[in-house]
Design a protein around this motif. Structure first.
Motif, PDB file in Angstrom:
ATOM      1  N   ALA A  54       0.824  -1.197   0.000  1.00  0.00           N
ATOM      2  CA  ALA A  54       0.000   0.000   0.000  1.00  0.00           C
ATOM      3  C   ALA A  54       0.860   1.250   0.000  1.00  0.00           C
ATOM      4  CB  ALA A  54      -0.925   0.015   1.214  1.00  0.00           C
ATOM      5  N   LEU A 111       0.040   5.050   1.018  1.00  0.00           N
ATOM      6  CA  LEU A 111      -1.022   5.914   1.537  1.00  0.00           C
ATOM      7  C   LEU A 111      -0.634   7.379   1.508  1.00  0.00           C
ATOM      8  CD1 LEU A 111      -2.171   3.765   4.551  1.00  0.00           C
ATOM      9  CD2 LEU A 111      -3.003   3.756   2.219  1.00  0.00           C
ATOM     10  N   ARG A 132       5.105  11.144   2.239  1.00  0.00           N
ATOM     11  CA  ARG A 132       5.111  11.281   3.694  1.00  0.00           C
ATOM     12  C   ARG A 132       5.481   9.974   4.397  1.00  0.00           C
ATOM     13  NH1 ARG A 132       2.560  14.169   7.343  1.00  0.00           N
ATOM     14  NH2 ARG A 132       0.959  12.641   7.724  1.00  0.00           N
ATOM     15  N   SER A 133       5.521   8.885   3.663  1.00  0.00           N
ATOM     16  CA  SER A 133       5.824   7.619   4.325  1.00  0.00           C
ATOM     17  C   SER A 133       7.318   7.285   4.280  1.00  0.00           C
ATOM     18  CB  SER A 133       5.032   6.488   3.672  1.00  0.00           C
ATOM     19  OG  SER A 133       5.437   6.346   2.333  1.00  0.00           O
ATOM     20  N   TYR A 160      11.515   7.799   5.189  1.00  0.00           N
ATOM     21  CA  TYR A 160      12.488   8.306   6.148  1.00  0.00           C
ATOM     22  C   TYR A 160      13.500   9.152   5.375  1.00  0.00           C
ATOM     23  CZ  TYR A 160      10.842   5.043   9.689  1.00  0.00           C
ATOM     24  OH  TYR A 160      10.085   4.369  10.606  1.00  0.00           O
ATOM     25  N   THR A 186      18.937   6.267   2.893  1.00  0.00           N
ATOM     26  CA  THR A 186      19.035   6.249   1.442  1.00  0.00           C
ATOM     27  C   THR A 186      17.894   5.385   0.908  1.00  0.00           C
ATOM     28  OG1 THR A 186      20.385   4.267   1.350  1.00  0.00           O
ATOM     29  CG2 THR A 186      21.541   6.350   1.628  1.00  0.00           C
ATOM     30  N   GLU A 229      18.599   1.741   1.681  1.00  0.00           N
ATOM     31  CA  GLU A 229      18.422   1.408   3.106  1.00  0.00           C
ATOM     32  C   GLU A 229      16.943   1.355   3.478  1.00  0.00           C
ATOM     33  OE1 GLU A 229      22.512   3.487   4.843  1.00  0.00           O
ATOM     34  OE2 GLU A 229      20.623   4.569   4.859  1.00  0.00           O
ATOM     35  N   TYR A 230      16.205   2.277   2.900  1.00  0.00           N
ATOM     36  CA  TYR A 230      14.765   2.332   3.175  1.00  0.00           C
ATOM     37  C   TYR A 230      14.102   1.019   2.751  1.00  0.00           C
ATOM     38  CZ  TYR A 230       9.917   3.950   2.717  1.00  0.00           C
ATOM     39  OH  TYR A 230       8.555   4.087   2.811  1.00  0.00           O
ATOM     40  N   TYR A 269      15.190  -1.917   5.000  1.00  0.00           N
ATOM     41  CA  TYR A 269      14.500  -1.885   6.293  1.00  0.00           C
ATOM     42  C   TYR A 269      13.109  -2.495   6.163  1.00  0.00           C
ATOM     43  CZ  TYR A 269      11.496  -0.008   9.910  1.00  0.00           C
ATOM     44  OH  TYR A 269      10.551   0.120  10.878  1.00  0.00           O
ATOM     45  N   PHE A 270      12.342  -2.040   5.167  1.00  0.00           N
ATOM     46  CA  PHE A 270      10.986  -2.574   5.037  1.00  0.00           C
ATOM     47  C   PHE A 270      11.001  -4.031   4.597  1.00  0.00           C
ATOM     48  CE2 PHE A 270       9.505   1.764   5.428  1.00  0.00           C
ATOM     49  CZ  PHE A 270       8.357   1.570   6.168  1.00  0.00           C
ATOM     50  N   ALA A 328      12.891  -6.238   5.728  1.00  0.00           N
ATOM     51  CA  ALA A 328      12.960  -7.007   6.977  1.00  0.00           C
ATOM     52  C   ALA A 328      11.588  -7.083   7.638  1.00  0.00           C
ATOM     53  CB  ALA A 328      13.974  -6.375   7.926  1.00  0.00           C
ATOM     54  N   LEU A 329      10.823  -5.994   7.557  1.00  0.00           N
ATOM     55  CA  LEU A 329       9.490  -6.033   8.162  1.00  0.00           C
ATOM     56  C   LEU A 329       8.583  -7.006   7.423  1.00  0.00           C
ATOM     57  CD1 LEU A 329       8.575  -2.353   9.106  1.00  0.00           C
ATOM     58  CD2 LEU A 329       9.934  -4.014  10.331  1.00  0.00           C
ATOM     59  N   TYR A 330       8.889  -7.241   6.140  1.00  0.00           N
ATOM     60  CA  TYR A 330       8.075  -8.199   5.379  1.00  0.00           C
ATOM     61  C   TYR A 330       8.696  -9.588   5.387  1.00  0.00           C
ATOM     62  CZ  TYR A 330       4.891  -4.616   3.787  1.00  0.00           C
ATOM     63  OH  TYR A 330       3.944  -3.635   3.761  1.00  0.00           O
ATOM     64  N   ARG A 388       8.474   0.288  -2.336  1.00  0.00           N
ATOM     65  CA  ARG A 388       8.295  -0.291  -1.009  1.00  0.00           C
ATOM     66  C   ARG A 388       7.044  -1.169  -0.967  1.00  0.00           C
ATOM     67  NH1 ARG A 388       4.253   1.327   2.070  1.00  0.00           N
ATOM     68  NH2 ARG A 388       4.818   3.518   2.007  1.00  0.00           N
ATOM     69  N   THR A 424       5.376  12.753  10.702  1.00  0.00           N
ATOM     70  CA  THR A 424       5.875  12.729   9.334  1.00  0.00           C
ATOM     71  C   THR A 424       5.116  11.721   8.485  1.00  0.00           C
ATOM     72  OG1 THR A 424       7.577  11.185  10.019  1.00  0.00           O
ATOM     73  CG2 THR A 424       8.203  13.488   9.894  1.00  0.00           C
ATOM     74  N   GLY A 425       4.438  10.774   9.099  1.00  0.00           N
ATOM     75  CA  GLY A 425       3.603   9.868   8.324  1.00  0.00           C
ATOM     76  C   GLY A 425       4.202   8.493   8.084  1.00  0.00           C
TER      77      GLY A 425
END
Ligand SMILES: Nc1ncnc2c1ncn2[C@@H]1O[C@H](COP(=O)(O)OP(=O)(O)O)[C@@H](O)[C@H]1O
Ligand SMILES: [Mg+2]
Lengths: 308, 260, 253
Positions: free
Chosen positions: A80, A82, A86-87, A89, A93, A96-97, A100-101, A103-105, A148, B82-83
């Motif tokens: 998603a 949304l 704004r989603s 960091y 970079t 890296e972004y 990171y995600f 790993a969450l998945y 992402r 920041t969302g």
């Protein structure tokens, strides 16, 4: 069973009803659009589909999993976007972004790196992948957010106003990406208040207003509902409800209205309409007859313009 | 585990990219120590054998309170503003695990801050004491930290609901630090406050550390303090997790994750 | 001028809507000094007199809190508008931009001053503080301090705008006041080099007057700081404005 199934879904915030018993389903490979003005309840619907918001009643299923009952299973099959940029960091970079995600998945090690690399290449971010996100343009940020959402190889992709804030060129590129994603057999559900976007992109469109779906069909079929002819648009000064002119009048500026009337024979009916308006005492500033657009259908069905 | 490591890595990277934050970590303990140090000097050290060391150990231990509250509560609020919080919460990874990663990073940061302030102050202000006893104090500081981070989870929940972090963070940190005996023996607090202080894990962690390093009598026999700390660690960790879980449900119902 | 009042009204409304308003303005100004009073009480058991110290501690901590609150609110306000996107909408109105910033800032400073006065009253009643300065002097010090406190806030706002990090900048500025102005003790207790740093900060003189020092010279010095800091604040702010015009309000976030 369709990848997205929504039945009788409602959400109340206190006394305000944001989503009011809506039902629909979207098929694999389909781009399905929720089209409606601001405040219609589109984002609320999408947030319920993500499991970020619990419905007041009704059920939403992603790939067969009830989102409220089995949120983790549903979220595994779901991507998603949304808040768009704004989603992100800003101090990571792009790579890296994504890692990171990843790993969450549940992706790790070489798998995660490969997946992130593939997505960066696919969304044309590979040459800037190791720069901080804060230096990206708005279009790049939006593509990174889209990348992402693709990490989990999702069956369903939810996009809330994906092209809001993009320039026309970036918006078109993003629409191409969305089409490509759907062509891979994924279900894309997007919300928008741009009717051209819905018309161009979606196999089916649901008109949403006041938390309800007031019409749901393919864009072509929706337009045919107007009678297959044309739409006369007459710009007027001095329109009042009591002039009893046909069609819907939409305010388009200070003291100016546009009258939209579906007709079957524009050559005969446009001059008649102009004469009728003049007779009623409204000043005709401009008139034309055009192919009906989705917005004309929306105005006819919802009695309300998309963009106020 | 991968989720915890990922959140840890994310926070570590972001921290080091805000170079100015590092400055704050280095200077903060020294700044907050200054009014106590001068107060002690104004009274010629009072009845204490070594008030400077006494207060410094207080600041070093209670700085963990600040780390927990700023590191968890404040940064959560920032993510909400920041969302990015929504993007995190729509992944299949559990929000509590994501927060745990953040907690572990703030633990590393807090330890660095404490050791740094002890080291720096040792140079600036001059210290005496049985510093070789520090490792033994870990048996007390360890469970204290677990308890503190349980509290941090609950505090994170509070921030998600109140959605306003500055004043409660600042004041909460100060009040808890004072009650834990940062600058004076807990026994010198007014009776009601002293009772409150005896319910805080940091009180015992700090008291045990001072007893081991500076000598003197502990509030309660040390084995008792150790057992109390273990109980508090278990209770607060469970309570904090329960609060956070409940708040997570609430936020998903009220839809207040993104607006501000 | 009407922009100034609009700003005052807006920020008052917004303040009252925050849930922590009452805590911040009623409870916090007692709790903070009380902690140091308690500590001093523990230290005084060594035999030193304590009674005369109470006023020193209360005046020092409250004055510091005033600067602290101002740092957060005035320093943070510009940044908040910058990230929240309201800066552009405010600044695109025809109102003078300095008025848009100082209106809310003055509200904050006035409100927190009221909070500190209340705190002083509460402390007097609760802890039996005996004040060294007569109340007209204290009032004169408070009034003469508004401009320099505003100046500090404006300077901080400009710093935050450049450095893009509120908490670090606030901590630096308030830390300086905390370390060098003797907020918990007479200035004479500080080592010589710190006394010299403190001599360059207005709060030192405000405290000196409150603690029964030569208030005439202190007030004159405060007025000097008022002019200097307000000018510095205005200058830096003009720089911020120019940069916004050149690079856009959001810049690189
Ligand atoms: N968290 C919330 N609390 C209260 N009301 C909300 C919340 N989120 C949305 N609403 C209200 O629900 C309605 C639908 O909003 P939304 O789904 O965001 O509309 P859209 O995305 O179509 O513009 C609006 O009237 C909005 O004000
Ligand atoms: Mg929306």
């Amino acid at each position: 069973m369709a990848p997205v199934e929504v039945s009788d879904l409602s959400k109340r915030f206190g006394t305000r009803v944001a989503v009011d018993h809506i039902s629909f389903s979207a098929e694999a490979g389909e781009v399905f659009g929720l089209l409606g003005p601001n405040g219609a309840g589109k984002s609320t619907t999408v947030r319920m589909l993500c499991g970020l918001l619990l419905p007041t009643s009704g059920v939403a299923r992603i790939a067969g999993h009830d989102v409220a009952r089995h949120p983790v299973a549903a979220r595994r099959r779901l991507g998603a976007v949304l808040g768009g940029e704004r989603s992100l960091y800003w101090k990571l970079t792009g790579r890296e972004y994504l890692l990171y995600f990843a790993a969450l998945y549940g992706l790790r090690g070489a798998d995660a790196r490969r997946r992130a690399g593939d997505l960066l290449a696919r969304f044309r971010l590979d040459d800037r992948a190791d720069e901080l996100v804060e230096r990206y343009s708005t279009g790049m940020k939006q593509r990174l957010a889209l990348a992402r959402s693709m990490l989990a190889d999702p069956a369903v992709l939810l996009l809330d106003e994906p092209t809001a804030g993009l320039d026309p060129v970036s918006a078109r590129l993003l629409r191409d990406e969305v089409r490509a994603v759907a062509a891979e057999g994924r279900t894309v559900l997007l919300t928008t208040h741009y009717m051209e976007e819905a018309d161009e992109l979606c196999q089916r469109v649901a008109f949403v207003t006041g938390g309800r779906i007031v019409a749901l069909d393919a864009p072509g079929a929706l337009k045919r509902r107007l009678g297959g002819g044309a739409v006369c648009r007459v710009e007027l000064a001095g329109w009042r409800p009591d002039l009893s002119l046909p069609g819907e009048a939409v305010a388009i500026g200070e003291g100016r209205w546009e009258l939209r009337v579906p007709v079957s024979d524009p050559a005969a009916e446009l001059p008649a309409l102009v004469a009728q308006a003049a007779q009623a005492g409204a000043a005709v500033l401009r008139c034309e007859s055009v192919e009906p657009t989705l917005e004309d259908v929306f105005v006819a069905v919802a009695g309300q313009a998309l963009r106020a | 585990m991968a989720v915890v490591a990922a959140a840890f890595g994310r926070d570590r990277r972001i921290f080091f990219r805000y170079r100015l934050q590092i400055l704050r970590i280095v200077l903060d303990p020294l700044v907050w120590f200054a009014p106590l140090y001068f107060l002690g000097r104004a009274f010629g050290g009072g009845p204490f054998r070594d008030y400077t060391s006494f207060a410094l150990l207080g600041v070093a231990v209670t700085s963990y309170i600040g780390t927990v509250m700023w590191g968890i509560g404040f940064s959560l609020k920032q993510d909400m503003d920041t969302g990015v919080l929504e993007a995190n919460w729509l992944s299949p990874a559990s929000p509590s695990l994501q927060l745990l990663g953040r907690v572990v990073w703030s633990l590393v940061l807090g330890t660095a801050e404490s050791l740094l302030s002890l080291g720096l102050a040792g140079v600036v202000y001059g210290l005496q004491g049985q510093w070789q006893a520090l490792p033994r104090a870990l048996a007390y500081i360890g469970p204290m930290l677990v308890a503190l981070y349980g509290f941090g989870l609950g505090f994170a929940g509070l921030v998600l609901v109140v959605r306003q972090a500055n004043t409660i963070t600042d004041a909460g940190q100060f009040i808890l630090s004072t009650l834990s005996g940062q600058s004076m023996p807990v026994g010198d607090l007014p009776r009601g406050l002293a009772a409150l202080a005896m319910a805080l894990p940091t009180t015992y962690g700090l008291d045990a550390l001072r007893t081991l390093v500076l000598g003197g009598a502990p509030l309660l026999p040390l084995p008792v303090e150790q057992r109390l700390l273990a109980i508090m660690a278990a209770a607060l960790a469970a309570a904090g997790a329960a609060v956070f879980w409940a708040v997570e449900r609430h936020v998903r119902r009220a839809g207040t994750l993104a607006l501000h | 001028m009407s922009a100034l009042w609009a700003g005052v009204r807006r920020s008052l409304l917004m303040k009252l809507r925050y849930p922590d308003f009452w805590f911040a303005y009623l409870a916090w100004p007692v709790i903070f000094p009380a902690a140091y009073l308690l500590t001093a009480g523990a230290l005084a058991q060594g035999g030193h007199g304590f009674a005369g110290y109470r006023a020193d501690i209360v005046s020092g901590t409250l004055m510091w809190m005033w600067v602290n609150v101002t740092c957060w609110s005035v320093g943070g306000a510009l940044r908040q508008e910058q990230t929240g996107g309201t800066l552009e909408s405010n600044w695109s109105s025809p109102a003078a931009r300095w008025a848009l910033l100082t209106g809310p800032a003055l509200t904050d400073i006035g409100l927190s001053l009221a909070g500190m006065v209340l705190g002083a009253l509460e402390c007097t009643l609760l802890f039996g503080v005996r004040w060294a300065a007569p109340w007209p002097v204290a009032a004169a010090v408070a009034v003469a301090s508004v401009p320099w406190v505003l100046g500090v806030g404006l300077v901080l706002a400009a710093m935050v705008f450049w450095a893009k990090d509120v908490s670090v900048m606030v901590n630096l500025v308030r830390g300086l006041f905390m370390v060098a102005c003797g907020i918990t003790c007479p200035l004479a207790v500080l080592p010589g080099w710190l006394q010299r740093v403190g001599g360059a900060l207005p709060m030192t003189y405000a405290l000196d007057a409150m603690r029964g020092g030569p208030w005439g010279t202190d007030l004159v010095r405060l007025l000097g700081f008022d002019v200097g800091l307000a000018a510095l604040g205005a200058l830096l702010f003009a720089g911020v404005e120019a940069s916004v015009r050149r690079r856009g309000a959001l810049g690189t976030y």
